[in-house]
Write a protein that holds these residues in place. Structure first.
Motif, mmCIF file in Angstrom:
data_model
loop_
_atom_site.group_PDB
_atom_site.id
_atom_site.type_symbol
_atom_site.label_atom_id
_atom_site.label_comp_id
_atom_site.label_asym_id
_atom_site.label_seq_id
_atom_site.Cartn_x
_atom_site.Cartn_y
_atom_site.Cartn_z
ATOM 1 N N LEU A 11 -6.246 86.549 -20.176
ATOM 2 C CA LEU A 11 -5.046 86.263 -19.409
ATOM 3 C C LEU A 11 -3.823 86.242 -20.317
ATOM 4 N N SER A 12 -2.693 86.656 -19.756
ATOM 5 C CA SER A 12 -1.468 86.763 -20.548
ATOM 6 C C SER A 12 -0.914 85.389 -20.905
ATOM 7 N N PRO A 13 -0.461 85.199 -22.153
ATOM 8 C CA PRO A 13 0.188 83.943 -22.533
ATOM 9 C C PRO A 13 1.689 83.954 -22.265
ATOM 10 N N ASP A 14 2.201 85.034 -21.695
ATOM 11 C CA ASP A 14 3.643 85.135 -21.464
ATOM 12 C C ASP A 14 4.094 84.103 -20.432
ATOM 13 N N PRO A 15 5.041 83.222 -20.767
ATOM 14 C CA PRO A 15 5.456 82.158 -19.836
ATOM 15 C C PRO A 15 5.964 82.678 -18.498
ATOM 16 N N ALA A 39 8.766 75.055 -26.648
ATOM 17 C CA ALA A 39 7.469 74.382 -26.784
ATOM 18 C C ALA A 39 6.345 75.375 -27.023
ATOM 19 N N ALA A 40 6.375 76.498 -26.309
ATOM 20 C CA ALA A 40 5.305 77.492 -26.447
ATOM 21 C C ALA A 40 5.254 78.071 -27.857
ATOM 22 N N GLN A 60 3.690 72.085 -18.676
ATOM 23 C CA GLN A 60 2.468 72.720 -18.174
ATOM 24 C C GLN A 60 2.392 74.192 -18.569
ATOM 25 N N ILE A 61 3.506 74.910 -18.455
ATOM 26 C CA ILE A 61 3.477 76.336 -18.792
ATOM 27 C C ILE A 61 3.247 76.560 -20.284
ATOM 28 N N PRO A 62 3.931 75.829 -21.212
ATOM 29 C CA PRO A 62 3.575 75.975 -22.630
ATOM 30 C C PRO A 62 2.114 75.621 -22.913
#
Length: 622
Positions: A11-15, A39-40, A60-62
């Protein structure tokens, strides 16, 4: 419904893609993207963002992004069991493997979650601050860190670390160990309410000197602020609910546990479904009442401030206060629990002189040190100035947090500007009355006796102390008792009079001298007319959708709400965790005919599309 953990390799780590595919939102709001990217990428951040502004997505997203890069679990520190339960349920609904560790779990459940954490499969883990500092948990964190599986720390409600804030928690003081023991793990500290002094305390105590600071606008334009003088406050509250919020979910705050229970019982007798909530109730009762509030429509929760922090219910249409909060931060946070979905909501507060006196007494009688008391008095004074303001409430509220703004056109003072009058002579008479008491017998008296003397009433107490001989006796006969109480309340708010001691006796402050000399003009609000105590007519029907809908769309909306309610019951979730009202309204308005069309609606992520898409389309095929 149990979600499978994300695979860090597939899965992509792109926010931006996570925002769209997991949460179903097309774009970030405000500063969210900058915070997420900070944060990411491994940077620390201090985030001040109003309730309903999307703080949760900022960590949550980071956390999801870093987990997909193989960096392990993110730990969210929160004092709020309710928030832990809600957010974990919502994350699992969108396919993110999350869990909490708190006192509600059995030993077997806790051990299962610890295994998930130590394996690196868990994306987010919510814990209370006292657990973070426990030696067993610290040993687990150290093990994760050694294996490169400790991804991020998010410290929610971070204002709790400050002794100057409105909700200080001693357990938060130990959270500096996160930086000391894991300096390479990024930290986000987040809060909705902090003035300059509290912000500085947060930076110092959490060692966030190198963190990037993100301050969003504190404005909640969808909330209408209304502050009224107390005149049979129960009836005022009932009139407010029936006239403007019949059938809506709301929160009513009271200062004491007894008042909470009495008010909830009384509202129920009046046909308004209401439940009490305070720390003195049995924990099972509190949990049952909270669950009902989150899952049922149209309930009113009557509560002390023990209830509300971390409550994610988006469709709270009003927050009412029957007692004055301690300061503007508390008021802002509590009112911010209304209208989290962005639809119109109201913050309504009834206050009187007794509220002011009680709050000052609690400060004076607290065991805190003098510097703390001084700061708390200053904060209370700012709230009183807001309550007695003639001008825009929102301008004053935002100015407290250092934000400039223009009159909003949507608060009580903007919509119905209060009448004012030159109260200089009345103020001088009242201040003279307090001074003459002291000059006559070096004694201080309360509001009732002062007003009796000003109005020339021959009471037993007047005779006992010989106050009929004072030059101030009868000089205020032209004003009613209610008018004099309004004058006194405003002089207390302006800082010219102080009420102190066990019997709330009145004294003069240094600023009173300039008023007595006639060097300062005193402009006062004209007291509101009594509103009557007759039966209140019901004027509003069931809760409406967040946007106007045509008849066909409204029928689809109601059908969707019924479907959502059944799904929520099956999964033991609050209905808004399945879909927010705004998402249902958009579905009803557009009436998509395919999964591809449904996927374009904000709030419909990939996991929910897969789980519910065909069911939703079937709602209007029948």
């Amino acid at each position: 419904m149990s979600a499978q953990p994300d695979s860090p390799t597939s899965l992509s780590p792109d926010p931006q893609r996570i925002l769209q595919e997991v949460f179903g939102y097309p774009a970030f709001r405000g500063q969210q993207q900058a915070i997420v990217e900070r944060a990411a990428s491994g940077g620390d951040a201090l985030v001040l963002m109003p309730t309903g502004g999307g703080k949760s997505l900022c960590y949550q997203i980071p956390a999801i992004s870093r987990h997909r890069q193989g960096l392990g679990v993110s730990v969210v520190v929160s004092p709020l069991i309710a928030l832990m339960h809600d957010q974990v349920g919502a994350l699992e609904e969108v396919g993110v493997h999350a869990a909490f560790l708190n006192s509600t779990l059995s030993n077997d459940e806790a051990q299962h979650i610890e295994r998930e954490m130590m394996s690196g499969r868990l994306v987010l883990l919510y814990v209370a601050p006292e657990r973070v500092t426990h030696p067993r948990f610290q040993a687990q964190l150290a093990s994760l860190h050694e294996r490169g599986l400790l991804s991020l720390f998010a410290i929610d409600e971070a204002h709790c670390v400050s002794q100057w804030g409105h909700d200080f928690r001693e357990d938060y003081l130990q959270l500096n160990l996160l930086h000391e023991r894991y300096p390479d793990v990024p930290r986000l500290a987040l809060t909705a309410t902090a003035d300059d002094q509290t912000r500085a305390d947060m930076v110092e105590r959490l060692q966030l000197q190198d963190a990037q600071v993100f301050i969003s606008s504190f404005d909640r334009p969808n909330i209408r602020y209304t502050l009224v003088e107390k005149d049979n406050p129960r009836q005022q509250l009932l009139r407010f609910i029936r006239a403007e919020h019949e059938g809506d979910a709301g929160i009513v705050y009271c200062q004491s546990r007894k008042k909470v229970e009495d008010t909830a019982a009384w509202l129920s007798e009046q046909g308004i479904p209401a439940l009490p909530y305070h720390a003195g109730l049995d924990s099972a009762v509190r949990q049952r009442h909270q669950d009902r509030f989150l899952r049922e429509d149209g309930l009113v929760m009557v509560a002390t401030v023990a209830f509300g922090m971390g409550i994610d219910k988006p469709d709270v249409r009003f927050v009412a206060h029957l007692d004055l909060p301690k300061n503007i931060e508390a008021y802002y946070q509590e009112t911010g629990r209304a209208g989290r979905d962005g639809a119109d909501a109201q913050a309504w507060l009834a206050y009187g002189l007794a509220d002011v006196v009680n709050q000052r007494r609690m400060i004076d009688e607290s065991p805190a040190h003098d510097d703390f008391k001084r700061v708390q008095r200053t904060k209370l004074d700012a709230l009183l100035a807001l309550a007695e303001a003639h001008d825009c409430r929102r301008v004053r509220l935002l100015a407290y947090f250092g934000e400039d703004s223009q009159p909003c056109g949507n608060c009580d003072n903007c919509l119905n500007p209060p009448q004012t009058w030159d109260g200089t002579e009345a103020a001088r008479k009242l201040l003279s009355g307090i001074y003459r008491f002291w000059q006559h017998g070096q004694q201080r008296f309360g509001a009732g006796h002062l007003i009796d003397v000003l109005r020339g009433r021959q009471t037993d107490k007047v005779a006992q102390y010989g106050h009929a001989s004072l030059s101030t006796f009868g000089i205020g006969a032209d004003l009613s008792e209610a008018q004099w109480r309004a004058v006194l309340r405003q002089l207390v708010a302006l800082g010219h009079v102080v009420a102190e001691g066990e019997f709330n006796t009145l004294g003069l402050t240094p600023s009173a001298r300039s008023v007595l000399r006639g060097e300062v003009q005193v402009v006062l609000k004209v007291p509101a007319e009594p509103t009557g105590r007759g039966k209140v007519a019901r004027t509003k029907g069931p809760a409406q959708p967040p946007v106007p809908l045509e008849a066909d769309a409204l029928a689809r909306y109601e059908a969707l709400k019924a479907w959502r309610g059944e799904v929520a019951r099956q999964h033991n979730l609050p209905a808004y965790v399945v879909f927010h009202d705004a998402t249902l309204a958009e579905m009803a308005r557009l009436a998509p005919t395919s999964l591809a069309e449904l996927a374009t609606i904000s709030g419909v992520g990939a996991k929910k599309l897969e789980a519910y898409g065909e069911q939703i389309l079937a709602v209007w095929r029948v």
